[in-house]
Design a protein around this motif. Structure first.
Motif, PDB file in Angstrom:
ATOM      1  N   ALA A  27       0.847  -1.199   0.000  1.00  0.00           N
ATOM      2  CA  ALA A  27       0.000   0.000   0.000  1.00  0.00           C
ATOM      3  C   ALA A  27       0.880   1.245   0.000  1.00  0.00           C
ATOM      4  CB  ALA A  27      -0.931   0.000   1.210  1.00  0.00           C
ATOM      5  N   LEU A  28       1.973   1.178   0.746  1.00  0.00           N
ATOM      6  CA  LEU A  28       2.934   2.285   0.764  1.00  0.00           C
ATOM      7  C   LEU A  28       3.589   2.455  -0.601  1.00  0.00           C
ATOM      8  CD1 LEU A  28       5.188   2.370   3.957  1.00  0.00           C
ATOM      9  CD2 LEU A  28       3.573   4.062   3.111  1.00  0.00           C
ATOM     10  N   GLU A  45       8.015  -3.534   6.705  1.00  0.00           N
ATOM     11  CA  GLU A  45       7.129  -3.353   7.857  1.00  0.00           C
ATOM     12  C   GLU A  45       7.558  -2.177   8.731  1.00  0.00           C
ATOM     13  OE1 GLU A  45       4.233  -4.794   8.546  1.00  0.00           O
ATOM     14  OE2 GLU A  45       4.338  -6.054   6.752  1.00  0.00           O
ATOM     15  N   SER A  46       8.869  -1.965   8.887  1.00  0.00           N
ATOM     16  CA  SER A  46       9.323  -0.843   9.725  1.00  0.00           C
ATOM     17  C   SER A  46       8.939   0.496   9.086  1.00  0.00           C
ATOM     18  CB  SER A  46      10.828  -0.917   9.971  1.00  0.00           C
ATOM     19  OG  SER A  46      11.532  -0.815   8.756  1.00  0.00           O
ATOM     20  N   ASP A  47       9.001   0.573   7.749  1.00  0.00           N
ATOM     21  CA  ASP A  47       8.567   1.791   7.054  1.00  0.00           C
ATOM     22  C   ASP A  47       7.071   2.001   7.248  1.00  0.00           C
ATOM     23  OD1 ASP A  47      11.070   2.587   5.590  1.00  0.00           O
ATOM     24  OD2 ASP A  47      10.801   0.577   4.758  1.00  0.00           O
ATOM     25  N   LEU A  48       6.327   0.919   7.163  1.00  0.00           N
ATOM     26  CA  LEU A  48       4.877   0.983   7.340  1.00  0.00           C
ATOM     27  C   LEU A  48       4.543   1.527   8.735  1.00  0.00           C
ATOM     28  CD1 LEU A  48       2.157   0.316   6.004  1.00  0.00           C
ATOM     29  CD2 LEU A  48       2.351  -1.972   6.974  1.00  0.00           C
ATOM     30  N   SER A  53       2.769   6.202  12.033  1.00  0.00           N
ATOM     31  CA  SER A  53       2.987   7.161  13.125  1.00  0.00           C
ATOM     32  C   SER A  53       2.896   8.598  12.606  1.00  0.00           C
ATOM     33  CB  SER A  53       4.351   6.902  13.768  1.00  0.00           C
ATOM     34  OG  SER A  53       4.617   7.873  14.733  1.00  0.00           O
ATOM     35  N   ILE A  54       3.500   8.863  11.467  1.00  0.00           N
ATOM     36  CA  ILE A  54       3.438  10.202  10.869  1.00  0.00           C
ATOM     37  C   ILE A  54       1.998  10.521  10.480  1.00  0.00           C
ATOM     38  CG2 ILE A  54       4.187  11.599   8.878  1.00  0.00           C
ATOM     39  CD1 ILE A  54       6.339  11.054  11.115  1.00  0.00           C
ATOM     40  N   ARG A  55       1.298   9.540   9.956  1.00  0.00           N
ATOM     41  CA  ARG A  55      -0.104   9.751   9.581  1.00  0.00           C
ATOM     42  C   ARG A  55      -0.929  10.160  10.797  1.00  0.00           C
ATOM     43  NH1 ARG A  55      -4.028   5.236   6.970  1.00  0.00           N
ATOM     44  NH2 ARG A  55      -3.587   4.217   8.945  1.00  0.00           N
ATOM     45  N   GLN A  56      -0.700   9.532  11.936  1.00  0.00           N
ATOM     46  CA  GLN A  56      -1.429   9.899  13.160  1.00  0.00           C
ATOM     47  C   GLN A  56      -1.166  11.357  13.523  1.00  0.00           C
ATOM     48  OE1 GLN A  56      -0.200   6.909  16.079  1.00  0.00           O
ATOM     49  NE2 GLN A  56      -2.370   6.422  16.337  1.00  0.00           N
ATOM     50  N   ARG A  57       0.051  11.783  13.334  1.00  0.00           N
ATOM     51  CA  ARG A  57       0.392  13.166  13.676  1.00  0.00           C
ATOM     52  C   ARG A  57      -0.245  14.147  12.699  1.00  0.00           C
ATOM     53  NH1 ARG A  57       6.540  12.952  15.499  1.00  0.00           N
ATOM     54  NH2 ARG A  57       6.012  14.910  16.506  1.00  0.00           N
ATOM     55  N   PHE A  58      -0.308  13.785  11.418  1.00  0.00           N
ATOM     56  CA  PHE A  58      -1.023  14.626  10.454  1.00  0.00           C
ATOM     57  C   PHE A  58      -2.507  14.695  10.825  1.00  0.00           C
ATOM     58  CE2 PHE A  58       2.177  13.628   6.827  1.00  0.00           C
ATOM     59  CZ  PHE A  58       2.968  14.702   7.184  1.00  0.00           C
ATOM     60  N   ALA A  59      -3.083  13.586  11.227  1.00  0.00           N
ATOM     61  CA  ALA A  59      -4.495  13.559  11.621  1.00  0.00           C
ATOM     62  C   ALA A  59      -4.741  14.510  12.788  1.00  0.00           C
ATOM     63  CB  ALA A  59      -4.921  12.143  11.979  1.00  0.00           C
TER      64      ALA A  59
END
Length: 177
Positions: A27-28, A45-48, A53-59
């Motif tokens: 998906a990435l 998986e580590s990139d995912l 984590s970055i997505r949560q911060r954008f949210a």
């Protein structure tokens, strides 16, 4: 409000990231292809986990209504990404600014460029353009780039149209009584 091409592309990427399923590294990879992100090696998986984590911060930036709190979130995001502004002209694109360091991971790339794009909106007093769809069963993120800041739905052809049709039918039922 004028938004340059790079900032607009980055904002589009943030919105896509917020609204997509991040269930596997492929998906990435699709995200990287859709947004033409260069210099990204194999993703695992580590990139995912890092991008999630970055997505949560954008949210959080989309959901916080206090400018000072948003500034603190963005300052932390950009600082942790090791922001290193530099001019570049690659892959047929004219000169533009990258905010991530050479060799940065995908998550660092997204945090630096995305954090700066969101910071530009904050500086311009335009955070209200960061929205969630008002359709009751949606809630997807979008950036309202309409001139009068009146956009209410992530997609006028689906969410907006569906609600307008439902309202029309309800009005028609009301006049039939």
């Amino acid at each position: 409000m004028l938004i340059n091409h790079d900032t607009r592309c980055t904002l589009d990427g943030i919105v896509d990231l917020l609204n997509m399923d991040l269930d596997a590294p492929d998906a990435l990879e699709g995200f990287v292809e859709r947004h033409d992100i260069s210099n990204v090696g194999p993703l695992g998986e580590s990139d995912l986990a890092a991008v999630r984590s970055i997505r949560q911060r954008f949210a959080q930036v989309f959901d916080v209504e206090d400018t000072r709190a948003t500034a603190e979130l963005l300052n932390a995001l950009v600082a942790e990404a090791g922001t290193t502004p530099r001019l570049t002209d690659h892959d047929g694109y004219d000169w533009h600014v990258h905010y991530f360091a050479p060799g940065a991971s995908l998550a660092e790339h997204l945090a630096a460029d995305g954090g700066m794009a969101l910071a530009f909106l904050l500086v311009e007093g335009e955070l209200e353009r960061l929205r969630r769809c008002e359709a009751p069963d949606c809630g997807r993120a979008f950036v309202d780039l309409s001139r009068n800041r009146s956009r209410r739905y992530c997609d006028g052809r689906t969410c907006g149209n569906r609600l307008h049709v439902a309202a029309y039918r309800a009005r028609r039922r009301g006049t039939a009584d």
